[in-house]
Design a protein around this motif. Sequence first.
Motif, short mmCIF file in Angstrom:
data_model
loop_
_atom_site.label_atom_id
_atom_site.label_comp_id
_atom_site.label_asym_id
_atom_site.label_seq_id
_atom_site.Cartn_x
_atom_site.Cartn_y
_atom_site.Cartn_z
N ALA A 11 -26.24 16.94 2.15
CA ALA A 11 -27.73 16.68 1.87
C ALA A 11 -28.69 18.00 1.93
O ALA A 11 -29.65 18.24 0.96
CB ALA A 11 -28.07 15.79 2.78
N SER B 94 -21.62 8.18 -1.24
CA SER B 94 -20.61 8.77 -0.37
C SER B 94 -21.17 8.29 1.02
O SER B 94 -20.18 8.35 1.84
CB SER B 94 -20.50 10.07 -0.41
OG SER B 94 -19.75 10.58 -1.51
N ASP B 95 -22.41 8.24 1.46
CA ASP B 95 -22.75 8.18 2.74
C ASP B 95 -23.36 6.75 3.21
O ASP B 95 -23.46 6.48 4.37
CB ASP B 95 -23.85 9.27 3.29
CG ASP B 95 -23.56 10.74 3.02
OD1 ASP B 95 -22.47 10.72 2.86
OD2 ASP B 95 -24.33 11.41 2.79
N ALA C 57 -21.55 15.45 5.88
CA ALA C 57 -22.79 14.68 5.19
C ALA C 57 -24.04 15.24 5.06
O ALA C 57 -24.57 15.34 4.23
CB ALA C 57 -22.96 12.99 5.58
N GLN D 165 -25.45 10.90 -2.00
CA GLN D 165 -25.65 10.62 -0.71
C GLN D 165 -25.41 9.18 -0.51
O GLN D 165 -24.82 8.49 0.27
CB GLN D 165 -26.86 10.99 0.07
CG GLN D 165 -26.95 12.49 0.46
CD GLN D 165 -27.03 13.41 -0.65
OE1 GLN D 165 -27.61 13.11 -1.78
NE2 GLN D 165 -26.56 14.67 -0.48
#
Length: 125
Positions: free
Chosen positions: A63, A80-81, A59, A77
Amino acid sequence: MFRVTVRRFVERECVPRQDEWDEAGRVDREVWRKAGQEGLLGVILPEEYGGGGGDFGHAAVMAEEIARANVSGLGFQVHSDIIAPYIARVGNEEQKRKWLPPACAGELILAIAMTEPGTGSDLKS
């Protein structure tokens, strides 16, 4: 190898479109589908739900490479994060199977809405 994959994707699919996205005020859906095809969405999610089975380092690379290229507006982000892992942690099995595979494929874009008592949706103020 993952960093190289992300960098190539960002340079090929995002950098050339940044001005167009800025003008339109949004990122086109096609880049989401392409990111999903290349395994760049949900990289920290379990493979059984279409994710990459990666970790925080994956991750972070995403970024870093998006920031390195000065690309804005993607929202990968948050998608997905933040949102997808939340579903993976607290969703029931039916919800995980319904929402995570299409999110990892770029067919579905996850988002979040927030509000606070007395402020409505204007969290900034």
